[in-house]
Design an enzyme around this catalytic site. Structure first.
Site, PDB file in Angstrom:
ATOM      1  CE  LYS A 122      22.669 -30.871 -46.263  1.00  0.00           C
ATOM      2  NZ  LYS A 122      21.202 -30.355 -46.336  1.00  0.00           N
ATOM      3  CB  THR A 123      24.855 -32.939 -39.999  1.00  0.00           C
ATOM      4  OG1 THR A 123      24.996 -31.588 -40.829  1.00  0.00           O
ATOM      5  CG2 THR A 123      25.918 -32.813 -38.943  1.00  0.00           C
ATOM      6  CD  GLU A 166      26.917 -32.077 -43.439  1.00  0.00           C
ATOM      7  OE1 GLU A 166      25.954 -31.059 -43.820  1.00  0.00           O
ATOM      8  OE2 GLU A 166      27.193 -32.127 -42.414  1.00  0.00           O
TER       9      GLU A 166
END
Length: 460
Positions: A122-123, A166
């Site tokens: 995600k990051t 996110e």
């Protein structure tokens, strides 16, 4: 007071734990939108310095009087309900909302919310999309779970109606979001202390997908991601992966020096662009393809996408190289799930080092216990595995699981109770052209910093 649209009814907001990586960018956005903010925290950090640079008052320590004249209190998930500031807010009748709820409220004010979900990646993917959008002149706001050097922090306040953030699945926090565009990178067994089983995780991702209004960008190679969106017709679906059945797929894959990836992106059989990543690991091909699909859908030129991907050098704690000392490279990574460890350690083993020393801090008793054999398999990839004690985080050890239980399942693995002992051990054994790689979702980065400091003290 109606909490659903509380932001239109208040002016003064207090943040409990304002220095947190998820709190700081939300505070920045609200500050720039004219809200009067105050905050408190218990640890000095770069993010706190950033907050103070906006002249937002920050108090160290949690005390009832910090709430002051706030009309709303926002708190991080790490804050317990008996926190003196939350108690004071309840006594005064001041509404309180958890960070993920506030994220939902903030993103509702952006017609073009791009939310990046998935058990892993995600990051990095949120950062990739942000960097592409900035270079393309979209001027997005952004909320990223790690520091992106390109923007000098983990958040950005743009002037457009686009925000990139996110969307974390833990305890269903991403269900506070109603994005225009959602990315689902992968769906894997994690947070089983909450979800209990994989089917429940897939159901939550399906609900998240149903809350997305315009576009779903899905990993078509991942069975669970496909299952999560099966039969959905309310939004357009674009798929990405290595399989040519996907809308966007990679061909001509070639490893470059340091195991970074070169490939050609195809869009439904037609060449879109050539990509030369500056970050290692095949898992990052998927992250890049997700970013490509999202940016291309929004009309970003292929040349801008390719250049932005090449320019991207990573996010804080994602295979972050801290230095080279007497020929020994020291790096740090956030990987804390077997799938992430496998991806990162496989990449590390293909980067041409003489030997790889993996220092892993297990994260939560539940995850370590439930995925013990998977962790053992992943930690058997490097030349050497060294473990710290399990980091409890929010748990009590009702699982009767210890670092030694994992160490016994990994050939040659050793474990130590302190970072000091780990640092001494790996530095005594690592040789020129070796890699020392610390891994984990907790504070194992302190061990990496300790190793760096000890090498520097030796004049290396």
């Amino acid at each position: 007071m109606d909490c659903k649209d509380i932001l239109s009814q208040v002016k003064r907001i207090h943040f409990v734990g304002i220095g947190g990586s998820g709190m700081c960018p939300i505070a920045e956005i609200l500050h720039h939108k004219g809200y009067e903010l105050t905050g408190s925290d218990t640890n000095e950090s770069d993010t706190l310095q950033r907050i103070r640079s906006y002249q937002i008052p920050v108090t160290m320590g949690h005390k009832p009087e910090n709430v002051g004249s706030a009309e709303l209190v926002v708190y991080t998930a790490a804050v317990k309900q008996d926190n003196p500031e939350l108690v004071a807010a309840h006594e005064k009748g001041i509404p309180t909302v958890e960070r993920s709820e506030m994220l939902g409220m903030v993103t509702k004010r952006y017609p073009n919310t791009v939310a990046v979900s998935g058990t892993h990646g995600k990051t990095t993917t949120t950062a990739l999309i942000t960097q592409i959008f900035v270079n393309a002149g979209i001027d997005p706001s952004a909320i990223i779970g790690g520091k992106l050097p390109f923007i000098g922090g983990n958040g950005r306040v743009g002037k457009s109606d686009t925000i990139v953030c996110e969307a974390c699945e833990y305890v269903d926090t991403f269900l506070h979001l109603h994005p225009a565009i959602s990315v689902i990178l992968n769906v894997d067994a994690d947070h089983l202390d909450y979800f209990k089983n994989l089917d429940n995780i897939i159901k939550s991702f399906r609900q998240f997908a149903m809350q997305t209004s315009q576009l779903l960008v899905i990993n078509g190679d991942d069975v669970n991601s496909r299952k999560a969106v099966e039969g959905l017709t309310h939004a357009q679906i674009l798929t990405f992966g290595l399989d040519a059945q996907n809308d966007y797929y990679a061909v001509n894959l070639a490893d470059t020096k340091q195991a970074c990836e070169k490939f050609t992106v195809m869009k439904r059989g037609e060449k879109l662009c050539d990509v030369n990543l500056s970050i290692p690991g095949k898992h990052n091909i998927y992250n890049a393809l997700a970013a490509v699909a999202t940016a291309d859908y929004l009309g970003v030129a292929p040349a801008c996408i390719a250049e932005s991907l090449h320019q991207f050098t990573g996010v804080h704690r994602r295979f972050e190289v801290l230095g080279n000392f007497g020929g020994v490279t020291v790096a740090d990574d956030f990987a804390h799930h077997p799938t992430e460890l496998t991806a990162t350690l496989t990449a590390a083993m293909n980067m041409g080092y003489r030997q790889v020393w993996a220092v892993f801090q297990p994260h939560t008793y539940s995850r370590t216990s439930m995925l013990l054999d998977d962790f053992a398999k992943a930690l058997s990839i490097p030349d050497h595995a060294v473990l710290s004690e399990i980091l409890a985080v929010r748990e009590v050890n009702t699982y009767n699981i210890y670092a030694k239980d994992l160490a016994e399942k990994v050939p040659g693995c050793v474990w130590f109770p302190t970072f000091e002992e780990i640092a001494e051990y790996v530095m005594a054994h690592a040789q020129e052209k070796d890699l020392i790689l610390t891994l984990g979702g907790g504070d194992v980065y302190k061990c990496a910093n300790l190793i760096v400091r000890k090498y520097q003290e030796k004049g290396l």
